[in-house]
Design a protein around this motif. Sequence first.
Motif, short mmCIF file in Angstrom:
data_model
loop_
_atom_site.label_atom_id
_atom_site.label_comp_id
_atom_site.label_asym_id
_atom_site.label_seq_id
_atom_site.Cartn_x
_atom_site.Cartn_y
_atom_site.Cartn_z
N PRO A 151 0.80 -1.23 0.00
CA PRO A 151 0.00 0.00 0.00
C PRO A 151 0.83 1.28 0.00
O PRO A 151 0.46 2.26 -0.66
CB PRO A 151 -0.86 -0.12 1.26
CG PRO A 151 -0.23 -1.20 2.08
CD PRO A 151 0.44 -2.11 1.12
N PHE B 129 -5.14 -3.24 3.67
CA PHE B 129 -4.54 -2.47 2.57
C PHE B 129 -5.01 -1.02 2.63
O PHE B 129 -4.19 -0.09 2.47
CB PHE B 129 -4.91 -3.10 1.23
CG PHE B 129 -4.05 -2.66 0.09
CD1 PHE B 129 -2.94 -3.42 -0.30
CD2 PHE B 129 -4.32 -1.50 -0.61
CE1 PHE B 129 -2.14 -3.01 -1.36
CE2 PHE B 129 -3.52 -1.08 -1.67
CZ PHE B 129 -2.43 -1.85 -2.04
N LEU C 120 -2.94 2.51 2.99
CA LEU C 120 -3.09 3.70 2.15
C LEU C 120 -3.35 4.94 3.01
O LEU C 120 -2.79 6.02 2.75
CB LEU C 120 -4.23 3.52 1.16
CG LEU C 120 -4.03 2.50 0.03
CD1 LEU C 120 -5.29 2.41 -0.83
CD2 LEU C 120 -2.83 2.87 -0.86
#
Length: 277
Positions: free
Chosen positions: A70, A113, A117
Amino acid sequence: MALGRVGIWNRTVAEGRPESAEAAAELEELGFGAVWIGGSPPVSMAENVLAATSRIIVATSILNIWQHEPADVATQAAAANAKFDNRFVLGLGASHGPMVANYSKPLATMKAFLAGLDAAGHPREQRLLAALGPKMLELSAREAGGAVPYLTTAEHTARARDILGPDRLLVPELKVVLTNDRAEGLDIGREHLQIYLTLPNYLNSLRTLGFDDADFADGGSDKLVTGTVAVGDESVVDEWVQRHLDAGADHVAIQVLNSPLPRDQWRALSGLTQHRS
């Protein structure tokens, strides 16, 4: 995000060859609002289309979260948007068990994930999730800008809108065979659907939409093909697009199945970019 009524879902247009760049530029000139890069493209493939255009939105549809970190994706997405006027959208997906080694807990993996981010500063409104079931759609509403469902119907679009609420982007993919030869259209559609008949996530989703094991047998029933692929001329495709929009879609990503780079068909469908009065 100004996507317009329809965009084009395709992978070949992003492959970086001269003919691909030329096709991407033409899609922009034809008035399509976005290019949705099919398969499992990295951000670099989106940059091929961004470099060949100046206005159109470009999105991955979808980047496979099992193949990337990510923090790296966040850095690449930020660089693409800085370089190309914030025209890049990150479409993410959890892929399928038969396609990923050590596949497990796709919802939990997607949550992790997305947390990565977030930690890397990637804006939630610049990401969309490939979502079919209620839990992934709920996650799309909470932690992304919306959803990009694949291989669905207008009935699914209505359900997805109810879950996403009014403020999240909803972009269903629509398969199209542009032909007046019904037998040819069914053959092309059936051949295209074969891979999806091996993937449990899609079969489970299709079961909720009124299809059953008989529709998945022997290469797929006519009911399955005609229920998931728009076969016909431009007016038929327009009707399918409008059904999705009426059901709550913001924009429809058209995947033309006639050929890998179906430029003649894209030209023929360019009238669909105009909103109905």
